[in-house]
Structure formats: C-alpha cells, structure tokens
Design an enzyme around this catalytic site. Structure first.
Site, short mmCIF file in Angstrom:
data_model
loop_
_atom_site.label_atom_id
_atom_site.label_comp_id
_atom_site.label_asym_id
_atom_site.label_seq_id
_atom_site.Cartn_x
_atom_site.Cartn_y
_atom_site.Cartn_z
N GLU A 159 0.86 -1.19 0.00
CA GLU A 159 0.00 0.00 0.00
C GLU A 159 0.89 1.24 0.00
O GLU A 159 0.66 2.18 -0.74
CB GLU A 159 -0.94 0.00 1.21
CG GLU A 159 -1.86 1.24 1.23
CD GLU A 159 -2.93 1.23 2.31
OE1 GLU A 159 -3.26 0.17 2.84
OE2 GLU A 159 -3.46 2.32 2.60
N ARG A 212 -7.72 2.63 13.25
CA ARG A 212 -8.61 1.47 13.06
C ARG A 212 -8.57 0.54 14.29
O ARG A 212 -9.56 -0.05 14.66
CB ARG A 212 -8.27 0.71 11.78
CG ARG A 212 -9.34 -0.29 11.38
CD ARG A 212 -9.05 -0.94 10.05
NE ARG A 212 -9.55 -0.22 8.91
CZ ARG A 212 -10.81 -0.27 8.45
NH1 ARG A 212 -11.71 -1.01 9.08
NH2 ARG A 212 -11.18 0.42 7.40
N GLU A 218 -10.36 -8.48 4.16
CA GLU A 218 -9.72 -8.52 5.46
C GLU A 218 -10.51 -9.20 6.59
O GLU A 218 -9.91 -9.88 7.43
CB GLU A 218 -9.37 -7.09 5.91
CG GLU A 218 -8.36 -6.41 5.03
CD GLU A 218 -8.32 -4.92 5.31
OE1 GLU A 218 -9.28 -4.21 4.92
OE2 GLU A 218 -7.36 -4.46 5.94
N1 MTE Z 1 -5.78 -11.79 -1.35
C1 MTE Z 1 -4.71 -12.15 -2.08
N2 MTE Z 1 -4.74 -13.30 -2.76
N3 MTE Z 1 -3.60 -11.35 -2.15
C2 MTE Z 1 -3.53 -10.16 -1.45
O1 MTE Z 1 -2.53 -9.47 -1.53
N4 MTE Z 1 -4.67 -8.62 0.10
C3 MTE Z 1 -5.67 -8.50 1.15
C4 MTE Z 1 -7.02 -9.01 0.65
N5 MTE Z 1 -6.89 -10.29 0.04
C5 MTE Z 1 -4.65 -9.78 -0.65
C6 MTE Z 1 -5.79 -10.64 -0.67
C7 MTE Z 1 -5.85 -7.14 1.64
S1 MTE Z 1 -4.80 -6.56 2.83
C8 MTE Z 1 -6.86 -6.33 1.20
S2 MTE Z 1 -7.09 -4.80 1.83
C9 MTE Z 1 -7.79 -6.77 0.15
O2 MTE Z 1 -7.50 -8.08 -0.33
C10 MTE Z 1 -7.70 -5.78 -1.00
O3 MTE Z 1 -8.50 -6.13 -2.07
P1 MTE Z 1 -10.07 -5.82 -2.14
O4 MTE Z 1 -10.27 -4.44 -1.63
O5 MTE Z 1 -10.37 -5.95 -3.57
O6 MTE Z 1 -10.73 -6.84 -1.29
N1 HPA Z 2 -7.56 0.59 5.63
C1 HPA Z 2 -6.56 0.26 4.80
N2 HPA Z 2 -5.74 1.11 4.30
C2 HPA Z 2 -5.87 2.39 4.64
C3 HPA Z 2 -6.88 2.80 5.50
C4 HPA Z 2 -7.77 1.86 6.03
O1 HPA Z 2 -8.69 2.16 6.79
N3 HPA Z 2 -6.74 4.12 5.67
C5 HPA Z 2 -5.67 4.46 4.93
N4 HPA Z 2 -5.15 3.43 4.30
MO1 MOS Z 3 -5.16 -4.08 3.07
S1 MOS Z 3 -4.04 -4.02 4.78
O1 MOS Z 3 -6.05 -2.65 3.53
O2 MOS Z 3 -4.02 -3.54 1.92
#
Ligand code: MTE
Ligand code: HPA
Ligand code: MOS
Length: 759
Positions: free
Chosen positions: A226, A304, A707
């Site tokens: 990120e 958070r 998550e």
């Molecule tokens: N799943 C896979 N296979 N690889 C990843 O890097 N990241 C996780 C989750 N699932 C991740 C994953 C995290 S930290 C987040 S925030 C979400 O996927 C981000 O994707 P989304 O917002 O589309 O769910």
């Molecule tokens: N979640 C994940 N990433 C972020 C957030 C959050 O709430 N705020 C800023 N970056």
């Molecule tokens: Mo997920 S820790 O919000 O990339």
C-alpha cells in the site's frame, strides 16, 4: 465462471514486474542499506564500488533533485538516509549497473562509517522517552470512571501481539523507462499507483502529468504494497531520468524482509468491568503501537485499532487511548486487517480473563454482549443491519457449542498428554477507509466497435479476484459473453487520482464506479436501439445474452450489430464514472462520526489439539458463518475467507518476528520465519455464508471480503489457551501472541525445560 487468470498462473504465463521483456540498454539497480539501527553517518565511501565491473552510477541523497521525502501521512521519512540512520535496513545508496549481479556485487563494496546511537525496539520504552510518531488518540463512550464501582467483577491485564511478515510471493520491485520531455513511465508492483506517481513527482520535482504508473497485477500485497512499494519505484524513476536509460529493480527476498516494515506489534493494558450476569459495563484499553522509525501508515492503522477495540460487542462505557511509538525498526505498515486484529485481540484477552474470574465459558460473555441494531460504537456510529447475533445463532444451529464442549471435555479426561481446546471468535469489521477522503474510485469503460469491452479502474488485482468481480458486474449489466470483457491494467493516465486498493473496499468502490459507467452506456445503447426498432418506449428494450429484445420479443438485432450501428451513428461508446461513498464522515477532534459505509460480521468456532509434551498442536476444525451479503463471486469469497483465516491463524500461532536488541531482524529468511503450510491447515474448514443479508453500499448487495475473515484466526490463540488450561489449570499467563510451540511449552510447565509434573 472460472478465474480468467488461473490458467495463465498455472502455466507461468502471467506477467509480474520481473517477467516483462525489457528494452535494450536496460540497467539494474540494487540498494545499499544500513546495518546499524540507529546512528550518525560519518562518511560514505563509494570509490571501490564505482570501479566495479558494469557499474554505471551510484546515487545517494545528494543526487535527489526534489524533496528527499517519501512520508505519506507525516513527512518524516527520507528516500535515502542523509545524516542519520534510524533502522537496520534503511536505504542509503542505489547502485545501478548493467546486470543485477554486477549491481549487487558493487553494493558489497560500499563503505559507510556510522557512529552508533542508542537503539529502541520496544514501544513502551519509546513511550516512556516520549518518542511518539503522532499525538496520542482517544476515543470515549459513556463514563468508565463512574462505572467501575457498579461492576461486580473488574479484571485487568496486559495483552501483546507480534509482527507479521507479508510474504507476498512477488517481492517488491519496479521498472522505469524514461520518456521524451523529461517524463517517465513506471511499472510498479504497488497497491497504490497514485501514491507512487505523487511521490516520484515530489522527489524528482516533475509534475504528476509527466509520470505514468502502470500495474498489471501483483503477486500478492496484503497491505505490504500500500505504501512500501513506493521507494523502489522512486529509486528506479530517479535513476532512469538521470541516466536516460530504463532501470529495473527487484528485491531479493532477504533484502525485502530486512528493509520493509511489517504488521505492527502492539503491547496493551486493559481493564474490563462486568455485572455478575456477564454484561460488560466498562472497558478501558491503552494501546502502545510499535510504529517503527517513521510514521508510514501507523496513524491510520492505530485509528482502526481504536475503532475496533470493542470488536462485535456493545459496551456502554469505553475509553481507549492509543500511542503510536517511534522505535528503531523498519516503519511498520498496512497488513490485512489494518490494526483491527490488534484491537480485537485485546478485548478477547480481557473477556477470556473475565471468564476465568467468573468461572464461566468465554463464549457465555461473548454471546451475552453481541451488538444489536441501534447500539452505539465508541466512535459514535449506530449499528445498522447488524448481523452479529444472526451469524452467531446460525453457527450454533449448525454446530452445538455444548456438544463441542462435551467432546473436548471427554477427550481431555481420557487423554493425559494431549488436550483439546476450543474458542469462539465473533468479528465486526468496518468497511471504508478510515480516512473519509480516500473513499473514492473511478472507472473508464470502452466498448470497441467489434463489441468487445475494455474496463479500466483504480483497482489493483493482487490475487484477491477484484478483476473477476468487476468483470461480473459489467457482464451482469450488459448481458454479453464473458469473453468479450477484458480488465485492463491499472494505469494513472487512464484512471487518475486513485486511492490504493486496500481497506477491503477495492471491489466496492471500483465496482460501484464500473456499475455507474456501464449503466450510462447501457442507457445510451437502449435509447439508440429503441429508435432503430421504432419503439417509442425505451423501457421496453432489453439486452439478454447478446440479443436485443423489444417488448419481450427477440429481434434480429444482436449486441455486435447494435454496437456497430451505434458507432456508425456517431454515438459515444465510452463512459467514465466516479463514485464516492455516501454519508460517511468523521470528526477527528471529537473522535465521533460515521466513518464506515457498513460493517461485516461473522462468527467462528475453532477447535485445536495440543501435544502437551512437545507444545506442538494441530488445528482440528474451523466452523464459520460469515456475512458476505449477496456474493458477487462465491468461489472467490470462499477462497478469500479461507486464505485470510489461514493467515490469521499463522499470525496467532507459528509466525514470529524477532528483532534483537540491536534492532537486527533475526527471522530474515524462511528457515527462521515459520509460515503455516498445507499440513498445518485446519483438518476441517466449513465456511457458510449468512443468508438474507442485504447491503445497499456495495454492488448488487455484495459485501467486502478481503480482510474481515483474518480476525477469525484470533480464535486459534484462545483455543490453544483453553487446551493449555485443561492440562495445567493454574497456569499463570499474560495473553502474549504468537502462541508458538515454545510459548505453549512455557505455559504448560512452570519453567521451560523442566519435565512434565507427572514424571
Ligand atoms: N488476497 C490475495 N490473494 N492477495 C492479497 O494481496 N490482500 C488483502 C485481501 N486479500 C490480498 C488478498 C488485503 S490486505 C486487502 S485490503 C484486500 O485483499 C484488498 O483487495 P479488495 O479491496 O479488492 O478486497
Ligand atoms: N484501511 C486500509 N488502508 C488504509 C486505511 C484503512 O482504513 N486508511 C488508509 N489506508
Ligand atoms: Mo489491506 S491491509 O487494507 O491492503
């Protein structure tokens, strides 16, 4: 529908940064980083390195044309160290050579003299020395001080959780190509292409419109990309623009593990007060977050943690204080759950301790205090469409807690050296970036004249299947063959000013934007079809399976004919749409507001078996009822849940990050950092989705999945503690995670290494 990436993945055809064919003349970069966790740089000697074979240039902070600053929330982090180093692994110089091997070999010849300064690795020590990254945060509901005297039971303690290595399969990396006019095109393995673009702009001192960042996919991010994908992209862009040559950098696994930050370890104090019937009346918690040497995303992560400090319980009197502590470790960063897991662990530890004091099952207290519609969260939001109790009850219908307890008790009385344990773990996770401004996304949809569709959004595909979900949305709206729809790379020139794909909201935000953009196109096409079919009322026109229907009757018009005719009639086949989450706000002064669009709920029951001679254990079963709304892609949601649970269990059990007192990472390879493997996976994993859950804040009533299920893993810790107590009821402990076999042993026996009491 099968994942359109899976075949390419299996064949090894999917392209990651290191797979791209590079142009002639490409150079390779390698980072020289500090081996000292805190110190003053006395001298940097590059002369031996500069004369090494193949070396083109070596860059230090002196070569930066703009600001030597990559801090996103707080400007406290240089790209390359200047006078001081603040963590072991901090980049000092970038070597560029004609091959990756030459760059690496030359890096070993750099000599930097550093005068050592005192090292802090512990957040409480940092706090005692007033080393805070940002001012403390407080959230309050009701009046705890007036409540303690009304409680029948008050329990206090400390709880600690460790760090966690992201271990994305694709290590950090980037590739930059200089473009005419001082511009640069960058391919980066990042969750946040706009952050990369903005930071390159700042460091190189060139406007954002001269920087194009493109991301095809990531081999995993998990939050680790990120913010922390940025420096490598900036270093490549710096070298590429200076040398007028393409520059690529791919981190070696060990360098990646040493240089990048991880999940934040926390140490926390709690105090919980209950009535004798199990009702929680008051909860006080102080979080000491180990932020590392710079703020990075720590303030948002801590925010958070504070929001989720009561998990899925309603507690009328709450006070939470959070300190983001500066230590000499690599800046810790986003990791799946983003501080939520750390907050939830503490309340679960408090409930476990309270249950001991009251001589009841923890699940009795958990169930008694589950959130209901109309309850107020400590941050002022009121619970709506609350599924905490429906999830718990639905799980209890599938699997009786009483039967599980009996099975465990029977096993434990029949077995001396093996003990079973179990725990329930309800979750409640707020969906939206906690920073309101970040909750925006856009989509650009082209229909080409042959009827094929290309979709660009701000979403990054990192294995979580966001492309499949956006694909499904467009397919639902247009009702055309799935092969016609392609998800394009994420590119800052096609979709600008993006938020990172994070906070589990990638599919929600970008899906909503895609839905809006597709609807505009559909409306346009329907209106045109109505005219062509002499149908006065366009609501009578519909598209289904590539065919155009008029008043319910199939016509000879097809999707391809319609598109080609619309193009001939000079109708735009492109739409761009923007989406921002409605209704959310948060007032930082009062710590009150409505920060989340909605919440995700669920309940898990985890069963374990502990080998009380060895301290080793197995996860027997995980049973879950999870609320995904109306799933857009059930296979993806299921696999996201399974992956998240495994990652959560790993964090709570075998994964242990160790820094020594000098701030050096000891667990810097997969030989010393243990991650769960397939043999460690739960023997049984049953995940059901809660029925009849609606959610107007995501496409087609879906809910975010990325998550929330991570936090079910916390149940594994308390299930193990439950098993330990079956062997040694009077063990004294503090809730310190991870529960490695070593820690389990130390709780099973008075002193580690002493023989079992019966022997
Ligand atoms: N799943 C896979 N296979 N690889 C990843 O890097 N990241 C996780 C989750 N699932 C991740 C994953 C995290 S930290 C987040 S925030 C979400 O996927 C981000 O994707 P989304 O917002 O589309 O769910
Ligand atoms: N979640 C994940 N990433 C972020 C957030 C959050 O709430 N705020 C800023 N970056
Ligand atoms: Mo997920 S820790 O919000 O990339």
């Amino acid at each position: 529908m099968k994942n359109f990436d899976s075949e390419k993945h299996v064949r090894g055809e999917s392209q990651f940064v290191d797979d791209l064919l590079v142009p002639e003349g490409t150079l390779y970069a390698h980072v020289y980083y500090s081996r000292v966790a805190h110190g003053k740089i006395l001298s940097i000697n590059l002369s031996a390195a500069e004369t090494m074979t193949g070396v083109t240039a070596i860059f230090t902070s002196k070569d930066i044309p703009g600001a030597n600053q990559i801090g996103g929330i707080v400007p406290d982090e240089p790209l390359l160290a200047e006078q001081y180093v603040h963590f072991n692994g901090q980049p000092i110089a970038v070597v560029v050579a004609d091959s990756a091997f030459h760059a690496r070999s030359a890096t070993e010849k750099i000599v930097v003299e550093i005068e050592k300064l005192p090292v802090i690795t512990d957040p409480r020590e940092a706090f005692s020395k007033n080393e805070l990254l940002v001012p403390p945060m407080t959230i309050e509901l009701g009046d705890i001080n007036a409540t303690w005297s009304k409680c029948d039971i008050v329990v206090e303690g400390i709880a600690e959780t460790g760090g966690q290595e992201h271990l994305y399969l694709e290590t950090q990396g980037a590739f930059a190509v200089p473009v005419e006019g001082g511009a640069v095109k960058v391919v980066s393995s990042t969750q946040g292409p706009t952050a990369v673009q903005r930071t390159i702009s700042k460091v190189l001192n060139i406007p954002m419109n001269k920087i194009e960042v493109d991301v095809l996919r990531l081999g995993g991010g998990f939050g680790g990309k990120e913010d922390q994908a940025t420096p490598w992209a900036v270093m490549c862009a710096l070298a590429a623009t200076k040398l007028r040559r393409p520059v690529k950098m791919i981190l070696h696994r060990q360098d990646d593990m040493r240089m990048t930050g991880k999940r934040h370890p926390y140490s926390s104090d709690f105090k919980i007060g209950l009535k004798s019937d199990g009702t929680i009346l008051a909860y006080e918690v102080t979080f000491y977050q180990n932020g590392g040497a710079a703020a990075d995303l720590s303030p948002a992560v801590l925010q958070r943690t504070m929001f989720h400090c009561t998990n899925s319980y309603f507690i009328p009197n709450v006070k939470a204080i959070g300190y983001s502590c500066r230590t000499n470790l690599p800046p810790n960063t986003a990791f799946r759950g983003f501080g939520g897991p750390q907050g939830k662990f503490v309340i679960e530890a408090a409930i476990f301790k309270a249950a001991e004091a009251m001589n009841v099952e923890p699940s009795f207290i958990q169930k008694k205090n589950l959130l209901k519609n109309g309850d107020e969260f400590p941050y002022g939001q009121i619970a709506e469409r609350c599924q905490a109790i429906p999830c718990w009850n639905s799980l209890e219908q599938k699997i009786s807690i009483g039967n599980v307890k009996k099975k465990v008790d029977d096993f434990n009385s029949a077995n001396e050296w093996k003990k079973k344990g179990f725990a329930l773990m309800p979750i409640c996770f707020g969906i939206s970036f906690t920073n309101t401004m970040m909750n925006q996304a856009s989509a650009l949809v082209h229909i080409y004249t042959d009827g094929s569709v290309g979709i660009s959004t701000a979403a990054i595909e990192m294995g979580q299947g966001v492309n499949m979900k956006i694909h499904a949305i467009a397919q639902k709206i247009f009702s055309i063959n799935t092969e016609r729809i392609k998800l394009e790379s994420t590119n800052t020139t096609r979709v600008a000013n993006t938020s990172p794909t994070a906070a589990s909201s990638g599919a929600d935000l970008n899906g909503m934007a895609t839905q809006l953009a597709c609807n505009v196109l559909l409306e346009r096409l329907i209106k045109f079809a109505a005219e062509q079919l002499h149908q006065y009322d366009p609501t009578k026109i519909s598209i289904s399976d590539e065919k155009i229907f008029n008043d319910g009757k199939e016509t000879e018009w097809t999707w391809t004919k319609l598109i080609s005719a619309a193009n001939a009639a000079r109708i735009s086949l492109t739409s761009h749409h923007f989406y921002s989450t409605p209704k959310i706000y948060f007032n930082r002064e009062s710590s009150k507001g409505h920060p989340f669009a909605y919440h995700v709920f669920g309940t898990a029951l985890i069963e374990v078996t502990l080998d009380c001679l060895r301290g080793t254990y197995e996860i027997d079963a995980v049973n879950i009822v999870h609320d995904v709304g109306k799933s857009l892609q059930p296979a993806i949601d299921l696999s996201q849940a399974e992956g998240a649970i495994m990652q959560g269990i790993g964090w709570m059990t075998v994964e242990e990050i160790i820094y020594n007192n000098e701030g050096r990472l000891i667990t810097d390879a997969l030989s010393t950092y243990k991650v769960p493997d397939v043999h460690f996976a739960p023997k049984e994993m049953n995940i059901s989705f809660l029925e009849n859950s609606e959610n107007p804040f995501a496409p087609f009533n879906s809910k975010a999945i990325g998550e929330p299920p991570f936090m079910y893993g916390i149940g594994a810790y308390f299930a193990l503690l439950n098993a330990i107590k079956a062997f040694r009821p009077n063990t004294t402990y503090s809730a310190i995670a991870p529960m490695t076999p070593e820690r389990a042993l130390s709780l099973l026996y008075k002193e580690v290494g002493t023989l079992a009491p019966a022997l």
